[in-house]
Write an enzyme that holds these catalytic residues in place. Sequence first.
Site, PDB file in Angstrom:
ATOM      1  CB  SER A 147      -0.954  -0.038   1.193  1.00 37.27           C
ATOM      2  OG  SER A 147      -1.919   0.969   1.111  1.00 37.27           O
ATOM      3  CG  ASP A 177       7.550   5.223 -11.781  1.00 37.35           C
ATOM      4  OD1 ASP A 177       8.157   4.136 -11.917  1.00 37.35           O
ATOM      5  OD2 ASP A 177       6.312   5.321 -11.864  1.00 37.35           O
ATOM      6  CE  LYS A 196      -5.015  -2.152   0.934  1.00 40.96           C
ATOM      7  NZ  LYS A 196      -5.028  -0.725   0.554  1.00 40.96           N
TER       8      LYS A 196
END
Length: 438
Positions: free
Chosen positions: A294, A305, A319
């Site tokens: 999460s 990224d 998740k």
Amino acid sequence: MAALGGTLAGAVLTTQVAGPLLAQDAARNSSVYEQLDLFGDIFERIRAQYVEEVDSADLIEAAIDGMLSSLDPHSSYLSPKDAADMRVQTRGSFGGLGIEVTQEEGFVRVVSPMDGTPADDAGMESGDYITHVDGEALMGLTLDDAVNMLRGPVGSEIIITVVREGVDEPFDVSIIRDTIKLTAATARSVGNTIVLRVTTFNDQTYTNMSDGLAREVEALGGMENVEGIVLDLRNNPGGLLNQAIEVSDAFLESGEIVSTRGRNPGESERVNAEAGDLAEGKPMVVLINGGSASASEIVAGALQDHHRAIVVGTKSFGKGSVQSVMPLASDGAMRLTTARYYTPSGRSIQALGVSPDIVVQQPPRVPTAENEEEARPQRTEADLRGSLNNDSLTDDEQRQIEAEREAAEDAAKLRDDDFQLSYAVDLIKGLSTIAMAQ
């Protein structure tokens, strides 16, 4: 005439299209009302004919919980007591075992044990399945019911039966329940690398982390002496979305951190970083494993990224959904999955997880046999009687070499205790060396 013809044609087309749509809508509403009548009929028959008298409020709560839990593993009804417990938990202190669980095809699966808690001390691991509590099977129970069986008075003992991959037979684990006081984030130095360990995302996380980082930087004599940062998110089950955003923003100068997309396009949100990097551009490594879920995955995905950090470890939990907690009139609450979140590159990690840039497994600890002899220290030239001194180095230079040797030996010990962290620290050292050479 042409205009009138167009108007008439439009009226006919509207009637032809709208008629079936209205009929379909009416049919759907009729079906819903029929199902509600069916619910009412069953409810009344249970109240009147069940073998024992039942509480009407309990029946309705069970129906609500069943409706929500049928959607996905993370949507659920919270009774007034459960809602109060959840509010306490986000503040970082609560009673229990210190274990985050989810439900998988009817089984209770451990997402992660929390650092320094009874579950962690008892040796519970991410990926374990809990089949029984004090001899009672959990199969067939809702997740909330299973969690209620795991809870109990502080100081009481609980026996849980565990199924673990790689272990042939189920085994029992005894745990003493305790008050769980979580320090959301801690900081320490390994050599000149600062290790930030984030165990959960509650309302203390960013403050704990930033204060700890500042203390370690001061202890090392300033950021110029820091080789890099290791952000350890292993076995971090997640928590508050806003805290994940703040932790990500702490190391990003600009760009998107995360986006959430709900059922309606108008509900989509994008969150961007504000200028300012607490690490001042120093090399970063993020550690993750199968217990990182999460909010942890939001942070790891954002830093990965943006190429701000190298992600090391094993694939995370996966998740990628957002739950909104909605208060209800009964003082209870409804936890409902309302959106999916996406990393800055637009990828959803739901059921896929964050893949590390460098896969590093944590090897199992091999116990040392009691009768195993310790390895003899290797003799060197300096150990020989009458050996010549090294006259090419000053006393300060020799002390520097000794300090570097001790640091290398400490790193070797860390490799035995925590191979993944040791790998991350070595990687930081290499990146720092390259950066200094450029």
